[in-house]
Design a protein around this motif. Structure first.
Motif, PDB file in Angstrom:
ATOM      1  N   TRP A   1      26.219  42.772  51.590  1.00  0.00           N
ATOM      2  CA  TRP A   1      26.119  41.858  50.248  1.00  0.00           C
ATOM      3  C   TRP A   1      26.749  40.756  51.550  1.00  0.00           C
ATOM      4  O   TRP A   1      26.719  39.268  51.086  1.00  0.00           O
ATOM      5  CB  TRP A   1      26.263  42.564  48.944  1.00  0.00           C
ATOM      6  CG  TRP A   1      26.175  41.059  48.172  1.00  0.00           C
ATOM      7  CD1 TRP A   1      25.987  41.145  47.328  1.00  0.00           C
ATOM      8  CD2 TRP A   1      27.400  40.251  48.240  1.00  0.00           C
ATOM      9  NE1 TRP A   1      26.106  40.349  46.593  1.00  0.00           N
ATOM     10  CE2 TRP A   1      27.149  39.204  47.056  1.00  0.00           C
ATOM     11  CE3 TRP A   1      28.482  40.254  48.868  1.00  0.00           C
ATOM     12  CZ2 TRP A   1      27.601  38.145  45.846  1.00  0.00           C
ATOM     13  CZ3 TRP A   1      29.914  39.292  47.936  1.00  0.00           C
ATOM     14  CH2 TRP A   1      28.822  38.323  46.655  1.00  0.00           C
ATOM     15  N   GLU A   2      28.310  41.170  51.599  1.00  0.00           N
ATOM     16  CA  GLU A   2      28.890  40.571  52.136  1.00  0.00           C
ATOM     17  C   GLU A   2      29.141  39.238  52.901  1.00  0.00           C
ATOM     18  O   GLU A   2      28.245  38.744  53.077  1.00  0.00           O
ATOM     19  CB  GLU A   2      30.300  40.519  51.840  1.00  0.00           C
ATOM     20  CG  GLU A   2      31.233  39.503  52.370  1.00  0.00           C
ATOM     21  CD  GLU A   2      32.776  39.870  52.459  1.00  0.00           C
ATOM     22  OE1 GLU A   2      33.911  39.642  53.352  1.00  0.00           O
ATOM     23  OE2 GLU A   2      33.674  40.666  51.275  1.00  0.00           O
TER      24      GLU A   2
ATOM     25  N   CYS B   1      25.562  37.022  51.977  1.00  0.00           N
ATOM     26  CA  CYS B   1      26.328  35.955  50.595  1.00  0.00           C
ATOM     27  C   CYS B   1      26.714  35.517  51.609  1.00  0.00           C
ATOM     28  O   CYS B   1      26.536  33.810  51.706  1.00  0.00           O
ATOM     29  CB  CYS B   1      27.301  36.902  50.065  1.00  0.00           C
ATOM     30  SG  CYS B   1      28.259  35.142  48.929  1.00  0.00           S
TER      31      CYS B   1
ATOM     32  N   THR C   1      23.730  33.737  44.865  1.00  0.00           N
ATOM     33  CA  THR C   1      24.933  34.723  45.355  1.00  0.00           C
ATOM     34  C   THR C   1      26.336  34.686  45.339  1.00  0.00           C
ATOM     35  O   THR C   1      27.540  35.782  44.895  1.00  0.00           O
ATOM     36  CB  THR C   1      25.038  34.916  47.030  1.00  0.00           C
ATOM     37  OG1 THR C   1      25.326  34.061  47.957  1.00  0.00           O
ATOM     38  CG2 THR C   1      23.683  35.754  48.048  1.00  0.00           C
TER      39      THR C   1
ATOM     40  N   GLY D   1      30.682  39.196  43.633  1.00  0.00           N
ATOM     41  CA  GLY D   1      29.684  36.993  43.891  1.00  0.00           C
ATOM     42  C   GLY D   1      29.991  36.709  42.863  1.00  0.00           C
ATOM     43  O   GLY D   1      29.934  34.997  43.216  1.00  0.00           O
TER      44      GLY D   1
ATOM     45  N   ALA E   1      33.441  35.373  48.000  1.00  0.00           N
ATOM     46  CA  ALA E   1      32.595  36.135  49.056  1.00  0.00           C
ATOM     47  C   ALA E   1      33.124  37.450  48.675  1.00  0.00           C
ATOM     48  O   ALA E   1      32.328  38.454  49.375  1.00  0.00           O
ATOM     49  CB  ALA E   1      32.375  35.157  50.824  1.00  0.00           C
TER      50      ALA E   1
END
Length: 250
Positions: A111-112, A115, A157, A182, A194
């Motif tokens: 995810w990070e 993002c 995001t 997020g 982030a």
């Protein structure tokens, strides 16, 4: 029911464990992640549980969704697409079958990395342009895709709604809480970054927490993309430094 994915090349991301004062670099293999958060209409179509808000605002991100419900959605989406399910259940104990090609939640490393899209700053662009936050004065999540995307082509995001990930938040302190990332539509700018981590219990649901999905299987067992079952067990211990006023589980 169509979920649009963006292909993310492999790379490296650094994550920070504030309690243990540890920074770790994670090497990621290529994966796919949703261009948008899962919407109200998608949730209703797959799970047959459309809310009143979903009927009147189908393009808003699905919110008030627990982590367990997000897991159910992932398996339903995999079945819809003819893919092997990423998850199996034993009561509320969920197992991720890492080698599955099914639809799943991203790890927080994924995810990070997705993002940031190559950015090392707190945000990948000016928040007024890329994220719905308290600066906008809105009182509910906004339809997906209303702000500018990041360089991976991903919308929202940051801001609009927090998004569930696969990982535990901090099992030594919060037991089975899972991470969401997020920031949301009502959050101040310091929280819409982030690297910010929050979380909740698997059954919890909040008006500003939704999710986006990922896809990609890996040649491994109980470990992939910055997560491992062994690391979860190690993090559940109380060894190492603890913050002032911190109370471990008893």
């Amino acid at each position: 029911m169509d979920i649009e994915f963006s292909a993310i090349d492999g790379g490296t991301v650094e994550l920070h464990d504030a309690r243990r004062k540890i920074r770790r670099r994670v090497e990621l293999e290529p994966f796919e992640i949703g261009v948008y958060a899962v919407t109200q209409s998608q949730l209703g179509e797959l799970l047959g549980e459309a809310t009143d808000d979903g009927l009147s605002h189908p393009d808003r991100p699905a919110t008030d969704v627990s982590w367990l419900r997000a897991i159910r959605f992932c398996n339903a989406a995999s079945e819809w697409e003819g893919l092997d399910a990423a998850y199996s259940y034993d009561g509320e104990q969920v197992t991720w079958h890492v080698d599955s090609d099914g639809i799943r939640l991203p790890t927080e490393s994924e995810w990070e990395f997705a993002c940031r899209a190559g950015s090392t700053a707190a945000q990948y662009g000016p928040l007024a342009d890329v994220a719905w936050t308290s600066l906008d004065g809105v009182t509910s999540p906004q339809p997906v895709g209303g702000k500018h995307p990041n360089l991976n082509g991903l919308f929202d995001t940051l801001g609009n709604t927090w998004e569930w990930c696969w990982d535990f938040l901090d099992p030594a302190r919060y037991d089975d809480y899972r991470v969401f990332r997020g920031g949301g539509y009502a959050d101040d700018t310091w929280s819409v970054r982030a690297s910010v981590r929050r979380g909740g219990a698997p059954r919890m649901h909040h008006e500003d927490v939704g999710f986006r999905v990922a896809r990609g299987g890996f040649d491994a067992e109980d470990a992939a993309q910055g997560w491992s079952a062994r690391a979860d067990r190690e993090r559940a211990t109380n060894e190492g430094p603890t913050p002032f006023g911190w109370t471990p589980l008893r």
